[in-house]
Design an enzyme around this catalytic site. Structure first.
Site, PDB file in Angstrom:
ATOM      1  N   GLY A   1       1.674  25.084  56.732  1.00 20.93           N
ATOM      2  CA  GLY A   1       2.828  24.275  56.320  1.00 20.93           C
ATOM      3  C   GLY A   1       3.456  24.827  55.068  1.00 20.93           C
ATOM      4  N   ASN A   2       4.325  24.058  54.452  1.00 18.78           N
ATOM      5  CA  ASN A   2       4.914  24.472  53.177  1.00 18.78           C
ATOM      6  C   ASN A   2       5.196  23.236  52.333  1.00 18.78           C
ATOM      7  OD1 ASN A   2       7.776  23.566  53.669  1.00 18.78           O
ATOM      8  ND2 ASN A   2       7.515  24.972  55.397  1.00 18.78           N
ATOM      9  N   LYS A   3       5.722  23.444  51.134  1.00 17.27           N
ATOM     10  CA  LYS A   3       5.807  22.353  50.156  1.00 17.27           C
ATOM     11  C   LYS A   3       7.042  21.465  50.317  1.00 17.27           C
ATOM     12  CE  LYS A   3       3.402  24.426  46.216  1.00 17.27           C
ATOM     13  NZ  LYS A   3       3.646  24.886  44.837  1.00 17.27           N
ATOM     14  N   SER A   4       7.870  21.701  51.330  1.00 20.70           N
ATOM     15  CA  SER A   4       9.119  20.937  51.413  1.00 20.70           C
ATOM     16  C   SER A   4       8.850  19.440  51.565  1.00 20.70           C
ATOM     17  CB  SER A   4       9.941  21.429  52.596  1.00 20.70           C
ATOM     18  OG  SER A   4      11.043  20.576  52.782  1.00 20.70           O
TER      19      SER A   4
ATOM     20  N   ALA B   1      12.701  23.665  55.650  1.00 20.95           N
ATOM     21  CA  ALA B   1      11.931  24.884  55.382  1.00 20.95           C
ATOM     22  C   ALA B   1      11.153  25.189  56.664  1.00 20.95           C
ATOM     23  CB  ALA B   1      10.994  24.654  54.206  1.00 20.95           C
TER      24      ALA B   1
END
Ligand code: CTP
Length: 409
Positions: free
Chosen positions: A216-219, A282
């Site tokens: 995943g990512n931090k969005s 993102a």
């Protein structure tokens, strides 16, 4: 900006009640007539004298102490807007059920004006199904909800439930009044996107490794949600394809997705019908080539996860755009921000590219604030210094509107 508008500012008994003072000050400075209404619990948090001093008239606290014989109907009928800041779990429950036990809850039931509620409470309370159910019902009735932020809470805890910034609440009030009467925060006509279909993506995609793990990512999805809300306030028909469950303007249609491939499907199936597409999400660039059916176990050793490229949704949209469509991309960069963003703008065939330097404090992922540069395919650019994501959304939409062809009659 709010000259002559009558606003009832309801204050309930949350620790964040002190921030209502700042909101009142901003509203009065903008020309509004603010009538403060406090619950008994609110008066334990801030002094009525302060609310009176920074409002436009003496604070009202009771169904019985007013010179007017029926103060709640009088207040409700004369208001252009009622805002509850902060809104405790109790007032949300009373408002949902119509239990009008004090002046504020009675005024909420007695008004036909737009109502904005700004919940603030501890994370456990905010997450409780009773509170979320009440909010969903209120959203369904057209109440505008300014969701709380994540951050430090009373008592040293950190989590979701902190009252939204007074500046953001102020912007929502201005937009809400504009949607009713024709103007909004940036001075554009509220119906300036009426008749347009706007598709927005938000949040970070999750690519499954096994049933419990993902890449995943931090969005946080906050900027995409702010864009969707702002476009709806301008009268657009908005679809928000999002990986994040977050309350939004009730006029926004939310489509929940998780992976890049689901987002691609949800976006491309709606792309042709959209006049504006804003890719604020993102999207993962890589995903595991295969997803394990069972949870990977430590005992089986360190897994080697083979990755493959995901589809580039923005580039796909840019390549198959229809005439008159405005396509907006985002670029979260940590270095060479403008050069990278300019390259992305042309590589992906977008009209506008919103670049932010996520290496700076208070910018981008998870924050409620952002600072961006909006690059235009024609070579122009607009700098937006550090401000709320709601304000960034307004400036992005202003840039979008400049590129939209007139609606064919
Ligand atoms: N984007 C997309 N599909 C992808 C990756 C990104 O549609 N698979 C979109 C994003 O929504 C954003 C823009 O492309 O609007 C830029 O995303 P970013 O991740 O910054 O670009 P990348 O293509 O990943 O470029 P790089 O790896 O060079 O940073």
């Amino acid at each position: 900006m709010l000259e002559g508008r009558r606003i009832v500012l309801g204050v309930t008994g949350g620790i964040a009640a002190y921030k209502a003072i700042e909101l009142s000050r901003r509203l009065v400075l903008a020309g509004a007539h603010v009538t403060p209404v406090m619950t008994e619990a609110a008066m334990n948090m801030v002094g009525p004298t302060t609310m009176t001093a920074l409002g436009s008239e003496a604070v009202k606290t009771s169904l019985w102490d007013d010179s007017h014989p029926i103060p709640h109907t009088h207040l409700g009928q004369s208001a252009d807007l009622v805002v509850v800041c902060p809104a405790t779990a109790r007032i949300l429950s009373d408002y949902r059920t119509g239990r009008s036990a004090d002046l504020l809850s009675a005024t909420l039931i007695a008004t036909e004006a737009p109502v904005v509620v700004c919940p603030a409470m501890h994370t456990e309370m905010w997450n409780h199904p009773a509170v979320q159910d009440n909010l969903e019902v209120l959203l369904g009735r057209g109440v505008v909800v300014v969701p709380p932020e994540e951050g430090p809470l009373a008592g040293g805890d950190i989590g979701a439930g902190r009252l939204a910034a007074p500046e953001s609440i102020f912007n929502v009030i201005v937009q809400t009044l504009g949607a009713v009467s024709g103007t909004n925060a940036t001075g554009v006509i509220a119906g300036s996107l009426a008749g347009r279909k706007v598709l927005v993506t938000a949040g970070g995609t999750r690519e499954a490794i096994d049933p419990v793990r993902f890449i995943g990512n931090k969005s946080s999805g906050k900027q995409g949600h702010a864009l969707a809300d702002a476009a709806a306030a301008r009268g657009a028909e908005v679809t928000l394809v999002t990986t994040v469950a977050r309350p939004s303007n009730p006029a926004v249609e939310q489509v929940a997705v998780a992976t890049a491939s689901e987002m691609l499907g949800a976006v491309t199936s709606r792309a042709d019908a959209s006049d504006v597409i804003i890719m604020a999400a993102a999207v993962a660039d890589f995903r595991p080539k295969t997803t394990a059916e069972r949870k990977l176990k430590k005992a089986d050793g360190v897994p080697s996860i083979e990755l493959e490229r995901t589809e580039d949704i923005l580039a796909t949209l840019g390549a198959r755009r229809r005439a008159g469509q405005v396509i907006v991309g985002f670029a979260a960069e940590t270095n060479d921000v403008l050069a990278n963003a300019a390259a992305k703008l042309s590589r992906k065939g977008a009209d506008l590219l919103v670049a932010n330097n996520v290496a700076l404090p208070e910018v981008g992922f998870a924050h409620d604030t952002n600072a961006v540069t909006i690059l235009d395919a024609d070579g122009g650019s607009v700098d937006v210094p550090l401000t709320t994501k709601a304000t960034v959304a307004e400036v992005v939409l202003d840039a979008v509107e400049k590129r939209l062809p007139p609606i064919e009659s």
